[in-house]
Scaffold this motif. Sequence first.
Motif: not given
Length: 531
Positions: A398-420
């Motif tokens: 499922f494509r969430t439409g959220d832009v995220a980043e993952r840390s080296a230990d597998g934690y995620f942080r959301l950066l925003g939406r792919t759609s404004v």
Amino acid sequence: MASPLVARLAQLRSSARIAVEDERGQTTFAELMDRALRVRGALLAASAPRGAGERAEPASLEGERLLLLASPGAAWVAALLGTILAGGIALPLSPLYPPAELTWLAGDAGVRRVIVSDDLAALAAPLAQGRAVLRVEDLERAAPGPESALADLAEDDPALLLYTSGTTGKPKGALLTHRNLAVQAELLRAAWGFSEEDVLLHALPLHHMHGVCIALATSLLAGSATRMLPRFDAQRVAAEIARRSATVLMAVPTMYQRLFEHVDRGGAPGFAAGARALRLATSGSAALPVTLAERWRDLTGAIPLERFGMTEIGVGMSNPLDPGARRAGWVGAPLPTVEARITDDAGAAAGWAPGEERGQPGGAAVARGELWIRGPSVFKGYLGREDETRAAFQDGWFRTGDVAERSADGYFRLLGRTSVDILKSGGYKLSSLEIEETLRDHGAIAEVAVVGVPDEEWGERVVAVVVAAPGREAECATAPLRAWAKERLAPYKVPRDAIVVQALPRNAMGKVVKPELVKAIERGTLAGRSS
């Protein structure tokens, strides 16, 4: 396979423990299930054929969508469970919706019957044309239907229909199955340590994934008690916390902001001690500002447990239950049975991939891109929108439409939406296109663009940037425009501010460049005025 949701409810049927506490008193699990089975029996009986002496009750409603418009409390829960146990699909809607929105949603869902509580009967009047309106109070007095048919309900049968905004400009109905609900509740019970000793303080809306599934269903299926308030009111919630009526609080960032504002005004003596006594406080539906997280830590010794969820997937990832392992601004790691990946523009895995070395905890981000999710809690699809359902998935993800980043230990942080065009404000996911479509009906508006501006209280503040018709600028100012919009949109969709400009910025293709608008509003350089 048989429904795991039905199996779990059957285990709770004889329990004398408190299931729901509302304004009318306490209801045990045994009493709640009896009321739910009576609702089920009434719905099945009303669906029985009436011709040629035939009167046998159907074994199931076979996926009929029933709209639920009732006040929070045990009666609401009984109506929800009764509908699902009858083989129907419950569509809970908010009494805050204006009549036009209720009517559109009912039509889009193909609703033939509406379940309503007495206190909201007037709101159901516009829905009565061509539909049967059933009183919760009457349904609960019916005889229970035959329980043998409950075994026929399957794990892939749809149980719940929740509407979520999308890029089409109109909400889409996400179908959640018996399995989706049962798996999600079990994941969160284990991850968040729910037990029969817990009491959840529930003041979330009941037409939303957060309120219905993440909060209520998790508490209910864990055998915990749920204290249901009529609505969120900072004074009431702060008082409940101060008197330690609950062990768990689930809220959105705006609720935390309102609680702090109330406390700052000198309200709720004992609130700090009560907050520290909570076993768990969670935050979701929008990113929790780090400043709010840190203020809660100053008050209680721990930041709220933040997680990532969507209507289509439930909760996909979560910070740990251990307060010392939580990270402010991050939504944690995927829950068991949930797979998550970061993808590039082509849909390929970006950066670190499952099975590779994860590095040390707290390491720098190693992947950034769109977040994709898969697992048994992911929804069945959008009702009546096969093309959009297909577009939402790729290779089972499922494509969430959220832009995220993952840390080296597998934690995620959301950066925003792919759609404004998708905004998150006050815990709700909103479609700017839907709001724009409504605002364009205003005779004084020539052009409009709705954007979300970062805001500590709301997550994103909904702002309407308007080009007014000649000589009608005053009608497009914030106060009159909000008053007009409140008659046509749910309160949380109404723009907080309106800014009148001479023209909207557009690219070579004529498309409004919304990121430019947001930046100009943040800098205070947008040509125009607001009031």
